[in-house]
Scaffold this active site. Structure first.
Site, PDB file in Angstrom:
ATOM      1  N   ALA A   1       0.825  -1.218   0.000  1.00 18.95           N
ATOM      2  CA  ALA A   1       0.000   0.000   0.000  1.00 18.95           C
ATOM      3  C   ALA A   1       0.855   1.264   0.000  1.00 18.95           C
ATOM      4  O   ALA A   1       0.428   2.311   0.461  1.00 18.95           O
ATOM      5  CB  ALA A   1      -0.944  -0.003   1.202  1.00 18.95           C
ATOM      6  N   GLY A   2       2.066   1.147  -0.533  1.00 20.54           N
ATOM      7  CA  GLY A   2       2.924   2.328  -0.689  1.00 20.54           C
ATOM      8  C   GLY A   2       2.453   3.169  -1.857  1.00 20.54           C
ATOM      9  O   GLY A   2       1.312   3.033  -2.317  1.00 20.54           O
TER      10      GLY A   2
ATOM     11  N   ASP B   1      -1.269  -4.725   3.076  1.00 17.45           N
ATOM     12  CA  ASP B   1       0.065  -4.301   3.488  1.00 17.45           C
ATOM     13  C   ASP B   1       0.361  -4.891   4.865  1.00 17.45           C
ATOM     14  O   ASP B   1      -0.561  -5.205   5.626  1.00 17.45           O
ATOM     15  CB  ASP B   1       0.146  -2.767   3.542  1.00 17.45           C
TER      16      ASP B   1
ATOM     17  N   ASN C   1      10.717  -4.608  -7.847  1.00 18.65           N
ATOM     18  CA  ASN C   1      12.044  -4.630  -8.463  1.00 18.65           C
ATOM     19  C   ASN C   1      13.033  -5.473  -7.660  1.00 18.65           C
ATOM     20  O   ASN C   1      12.840  -5.650  -6.468  1.00 18.65           O
ATOM     21  CB  ASN C   1      12.578  -3.197  -8.587  1.00 18.65           C
TER      22      ASN C   1
ATOM     23  N   HIS D   1      14.178  -4.720 -17.468  1.00 20.85           N
ATOM     24  CA  HIS D   1      13.844  -3.392 -16.959  1.00 20.85           C
ATOM     25  C   HIS D   1      15.070  -2.836 -16.247  1.00 20.85           C
ATOM     26  O   HIS D   1      15.401  -3.229 -15.147  1.00 20.85           O
ATOM     27  CB  HIS D   1      12.668  -3.514 -15.986  1.00 20.85           C
TER      28      HIS D   1
ATOM     29  N   GLY E   1       1.356   1.018  -5.083  1.00 21.50           N
ATOM     30  CA  GLY E   1       0.150   0.237  -4.829  1.00 21.50           C
ATOM     31  C   GLY E   1      -1.089   1.096  -4.628  1.00 21.50           C
ATOM     32  O   GLY E   1      -2.139   0.854  -5.225  1.00 21.50           O
TER      33      GLY E   1
END
Length: 308
Positions: A10-11, A33, A120, A175, A14
């Site tokens: 939930a950062g 989260d 990532n 990426h 998100g």
């Protein structure tokens, strides 16, 4: 019955993805989260915006994965950013543990879901999720190419002072620094950009695309990009939920396509209700092919560190 999309993490990425999904009225949203109160507060805030936006979407926040049960799509943004003094391998191992834990919990609740990986290092985390989930390759897809292509399109539109709607661009590969923007397949209203932009300017735009994420980090000082990454993930969500058969660049598990076998790498794919529905193989020049192979080698190195 409305579709259900769960977002893990939930950062900024998100929560902003939840915002885009609700604003487009695509699905009900569950925000998950580990931090108590954060997903609940953000979800409630977003839910209270729905009467203003005139959108009938339910948004809920939770710490317990039971809330994600029977999701059609799960978007995974969880992971930590690299901190000062932290080696790349340390970051990899930490995020690998987080990804493995998240995927096992998600799969237990939604065994039929399609997973969209945003964490990532993207290609290695998609590989980890694929191995942990036991899903077929059609249902585990990494978000990277849409974001990289959007950056490329932005810079092309700025350079030529044209509408972004006129610009189509393709970026292949992993990426990161080894991504392979393809000017030859990039057009403005059908005209190849190689006809419109001098080579030196085009080279500069390609390099700026490669450095797109780093450029934003440099400005922000703390934190990284989240508006464009979340919008890119939601474009994938929409293509799948609406069975659009949309061709976009995504990181998928290759089994011999482009001469690469057993790794996630960014290539053009068709997204529809089944997730990955087709991998589009395009002819590459020797230089482009070498770039893609180099990109694949970088992904292999990361995967070797975490043993996936």
């Amino acid at each position: 019955m409305r579709k259900k999309v769960s977002i893990v993490g939930a950062g900024n990425v998100g929560a902003t993805a939840a915002h885009w999904i609700a604003a487009k009225e695509l699905a009900d949203v569950v925000l998950i989260d580990v931090v108590e109160g954060i997903p609940q507060g953000k979800a409630l805030d977003l839910l209270e915006a729905m009467p203003i936006e005139k959108r009938d979407v339910h948004v809920v926040g939770a710490n317990d994965y039971a809330a994600t049960a029977h999701s059609d799509i799960v978007v995974i943004t969880a992971g930590i950013p690299r901190k000062p003094g932290m080696s790349r391998d340390d970051l990899l191992h930490t995020n690998y543990k987080i990804m493995s834990d998240v995927v096992s919990k998600v799969v237990a609740q939604s065994p039929e879901a399609i997973l969209i990986i945003v964490s990532n290092p993207l290609d290695a985390m998609a590989q980890a999720a694929f191995k942990q989930s036991g899903f077929n390759r059609e249902r585990v897809i990494g978000m990277a190419g849409i974001l990289d292509s959007a950056r490329f399109r932005t810079f092309i539109a700025e350079e030529l002072n044209v509408s972004v709607e006129n610009v189509t661009a393709f970026v292949l590969g992993g990426h990161g620094d080894t991504m392979v923007p393809l000017p030859r397949y990039s057009t403005v209203a059908g005209i190849p950009i190689t006809e419109l932009i001098p080579k030196d300017r085009l080279d500069a735009i390609v390099q700026r695309t490669r450095d797109g994420g780093a450029e934003i980090v440099k400005h922000l000082k703390t934190g990284s990009a989240y508006y464009a990454p979340s919008a890119a993930a939601v474009e994938m969500v929409e293509a799948i939920l609406k069975d659009k058969k949309k061709i976009v660049p995504c990181a998928v598990y290759l089994q011999g396509e482009y001469g690469i076998d057993g790794y996630f790498i960014g290539v053009p794919v068709k997204l529809g209700a089944a997730g990955l529905e087709q991998i589009i193989e395009i002819k590459l020049t020797a230089e482009e092919e070498a770039g893609l192979k180099k990109s694949a080698e970088a992904v292999k190195e990361l995967c070797a560190v975490i043993g996936v």
